[in-house]
Design an enzyme around this catalytic site. Structure first.
Site, PDB file in Angstrom:
ATOM      1  N   SER A   1      -0.587  12.899  -9.779  1.00 48.83           N
ATOM      2  CA  SER A   1      -0.673  11.697  -9.878  1.00 48.83           C
ATOM      3  C   SER A   1      -1.949  10.572 -10.201  1.00 48.83           C
ATOM      4  O   SER A   1      -1.475   9.818 -10.735  1.00 48.83           O
ATOM      5  CB  SER A   1       0.539  10.709  -8.901  1.00 48.83           C
TER       6      SER A   1
ATOM      7  N   LYS B   1      -3.251   6.170  -5.054  1.00 50.72           N
ATOM      8  CA  LYS B   1      -1.561   6.892  -5.752  1.00 50.72           C
ATOM      9  C   LYS B   1      -0.613   7.479  -4.627  1.00 50.72           C
ATOM     10  O   LYS B   1      -0.379   8.733  -4.513  1.00 50.72           O
ATOM     11  CB  LYS B   1      -2.736   8.231  -6.252  1.00 50.72           C
ATOM     12  N   THR B   2      -0.661   6.492  -3.177  1.00 52.89           N
ATOM     13  CA  THR B   2       0.174   6.940  -2.591  1.00 52.89           C
ATOM     14  C   THR B   2       1.621   6.024  -2.146  1.00 52.89           C
ATOM     15  O   THR B   2       2.387   5.215  -1.165  1.00 52.89           O
ATOM     16  CB  THR B   2      -0.384   6.950  -1.375  1.00 52.89           C
TER      17      THR B   2
ATOM     18  N   THR C   1       0.443  -0.264  -4.514  1.00 55.29           N
ATOM     19  CA  THR C   1       0.696  -0.731  -4.469  1.00 55.29           C
ATOM     20  C   THR C   1       2.640  -1.231  -4.507  1.00 55.29           C
ATOM     21  O   THR C   1       2.372  -2.826  -4.308  1.00 55.29           O
ATOM     22  CB  THR C   1       0.321  -0.635  -6.273  1.00 55.29           C
TER      23      THR C   1
ATOM     24  N   ARG D   1      -0.349  10.757   1.321  1.00 55.48           N
ATOM     25  CA  ARG D   1       1.106  11.705   0.416  1.00 55.48           C
ATOM     26  C   ARG D   1       0.263  13.370   0.679  1.00 55.48           C
ATOM     27  O   ARG D   1      -0.703  13.396   0.861  1.00 55.48           O
ATOM     28  CB  ARG D   1       0.595  11.590  -0.814  1.00 55.48           C
TER      29      ARG D   1
ATOM     30  N   HIS E   1      -8.667  -0.558  -1.271  1.00 53.03           N
ATOM     31  CA  HIS E   1      -9.228   0.544  -1.442  1.00 53.03           C
ATOM     32  C   HIS E   1     -10.366   1.312  -0.356  1.00 53.03           C
ATOM     33  O   HIS E   1     -11.625   1.309  -0.595  1.00 53.03           O
ATOM     34  CB  HIS E   1      -9.416   0.940  -2.157  1.00 53.03           C
TER      35      HIS E   1
ATOM     36  N   LYS F   1       3.691  11.569 -16.587  1.00 53.52           N
ATOM     37  CA  LYS F   1       3.315  12.513 -15.288  1.00 53.52           C
ATOM     38  C   LYS F   1       4.107  13.456 -15.763  1.00 53.52           C
ATOM     39  O   LYS F   1       5.403  13.865 -15.967  1.00 53.52           O
ATOM     40  CB  LYS F   1       3.386  11.722 -13.809  1.00 53.52           C
TER      41      LYS F   1
ATOM     42  N   HIS G   1      -5.979  -6.115   2.644  1.00 58.99           N
ATOM     43  CA  HIS G   1      -5.070  -4.834   1.321  1.00 58.99           C
ATOM     44  C   HIS G   1      -6.478  -3.898   1.247  1.00 58.99           C
ATOM     45  O   HIS G   1      -7.209  -5.020  -0.082  1.00 58.99           O
ATOM     46  CB  HIS G   1      -4.010  -4.721   1.136  1.00 58.99           C
TER      47      HIS G   1
ATOM     48  N   TYR H   1      12.943  -4.070  -0.117  1.00 61.75           N
ATOM     49  CA  TYR H   1      12.784  -2.890  -0.770  1.00 61.75           C
ATOM     50  C   TYR H   1      14.107  -1.812  -1.273  1.00 61.75           C
ATOM     51  O   TYR H   1      14.358  -1.732  -2.254  1.00 61.75           O
ATOM     52  CB  TYR H   1      12.182  -1.755   0.420  1.00 61.75           C
TER      53      TYR H   1
END
Length: 362
Positions: free
Chosen positions: A178, A89-90, A93, A170, A148, A299, A146, A285
């Site tokens: 999040s 959650k930073t 993805t 973050r 976790h 959220k 990549h 991007y």
């Protein structure tokens, strides 16, 4: 256990290599203890195992026909591995999808490190296997790995050339909020996937007010141990040693660490410094239709009272200290790499040269 590294930019079967394919099968043969909520994954695991076995047979047949492959010789610029040990959650993805979108064009491989139950700590034997895979799997170089996984010091294993580590962190409360809603409502990336806490309608504010475990200050303790690494003290919640080790690793072991709130600038710096991988990333991007489109569903921002309550925790103070440390370092790097003009940032051209070179050539 590391279950596999099987998502990359279309290498041939020969490139896959028989030796690694056998490791994939072995990894799928681990005994599983399934809870009721995990039982739905059995058919998927079985299917993956069958696919892996089929691929091994095909590779072995081709290897028999073609004969043993010759050692791969890599150019220096291709003998590079980047590891992005992404913190959940930073915007990880979103950033990783850019790497996938560019890998075919820029001619490198992207591989996902998929660990059992997303455990960020590898067993000692898996650490050895992973280091050997990353350093000796020449067919997958240049490679972008990549997953976790917490930081792993390759120097401990006697390797001559270490990978390049990068990461993004973050604001700790924003990250926790999040993640809290992600577990309940998912996101717009895979909207049909059932999440672990699906059906729980309690807001983050209500969770904090009730002293719930999913929003407890201890849940903030994640970015520090991800940078600290595989030592037991790294995962001791509230450890001052872990915080200082995380800071040390960020400065000494990471090529660049960005922040979610300034992700575009992070991508811009990577493109300038590592164009072999990130050429075209900034434009992608800014204009891409799917690379950075991932948002947690439903959220709700926490109230000031909720934030204030979490900020009373010593754990928040330490995680926030680490975040502020990383932010300051990133802004320092950026200040020496770009200039602003008319509200836009521009990468500086090379600002050094060589002179007084002796002895003089004829």
């Amino acid at each position: 256990m590391v279950k596999g590294l099987i998502k990359h930019c279309e290498p041939s079967e020969t490139e896959m290599g028989i030796w690694f394919a056998r490791k994939v099968i072995a990894s799928y043969s681990v005994k599983l203890t399934l809870t009721a909520s995990e039982a739905q994954n059995v058919s998927f695991i079985t299917s993956e195992r069958a696919i892996a076995r089929h691929e091994v047979r095909e590779i072995e047949q081709r290897h028999t026909v073609d004969g043993p492959r010759q050692d791969v010789t890599l150019d220096e610029e291709d003998d590079v591995v980047i590891i992005y040990n992404r913190v959940p959650k930073t915007a990880s993805t979103s950033f990783t999808n850019i790497a996938y979108d560019l890998c075919a064009k820029n001619k490198y491989h992207v591989l996902h490190i998929n660990t059992t139950k997303n455990n960020p700590v590898m067993s000692l034997q898996d650490q050895v296997r992973f280091v050997k895979n990353v350093t000796s799997w020449k067919e997958m170089k240049p490679g972008f790995y990549h997953g976790h996984v917490s930081y792993l010091d390759f120097a401990k294993f006697g390797v001559k050339k270490k990978p390049i580590y990068i990461n993004v962190i973050r604001d700790p409360i924003e990250r926790l909020v999040s993640y809290y809603y992600f577990l309940r409502f998912g996101d717009d990336y895979r909207p049909g996937l059932r999440r672990r806490k699906q059906g729980d309608k309690k807001t983050f504010d209500e969770c904090v007010a009730a002293g719930g475990s999913d929003c407890a200050p201890e849940k903030l303790w994640l970015q520090i141990p991800f940078f600290c690494g595989h030592s037991s003290e790294c995962w001791n919640v509230g450890s001052r040693w872990a915080l200082e080790q995380a800071k040390y690793n960020l400065i000494n072991e990471y090529f660049l660490v960005g922040v979610t709130e300034e992700l575009e600038d992070f991508i811009m710096l990577l493109e300038a410094a590592l164009p072999r991988f990130f050429r075209g990333a900034t434009e992608l991007y800014r204009t891409g239709k799917k690379s950075h489109l991932r948002k947690t569903t439903e959220k709700k921002l926490p109230t000031k009272e909720t934030i204030a309550k979490l900020q009373q925790s010593e754990i928040w103070k330490m995680e926030n200290e680490f975040y502020e440390f990383a932010l300051e370092q990133f802004q320092f790097v950026r200040a020496h790499a770009v200039r602003e003009k008319d509200g836009e940032l521009y990468i500086l051209a090379q600002n050094f040269f060589y002179e007084k070179i002796y002895p003089k050539s004829n």
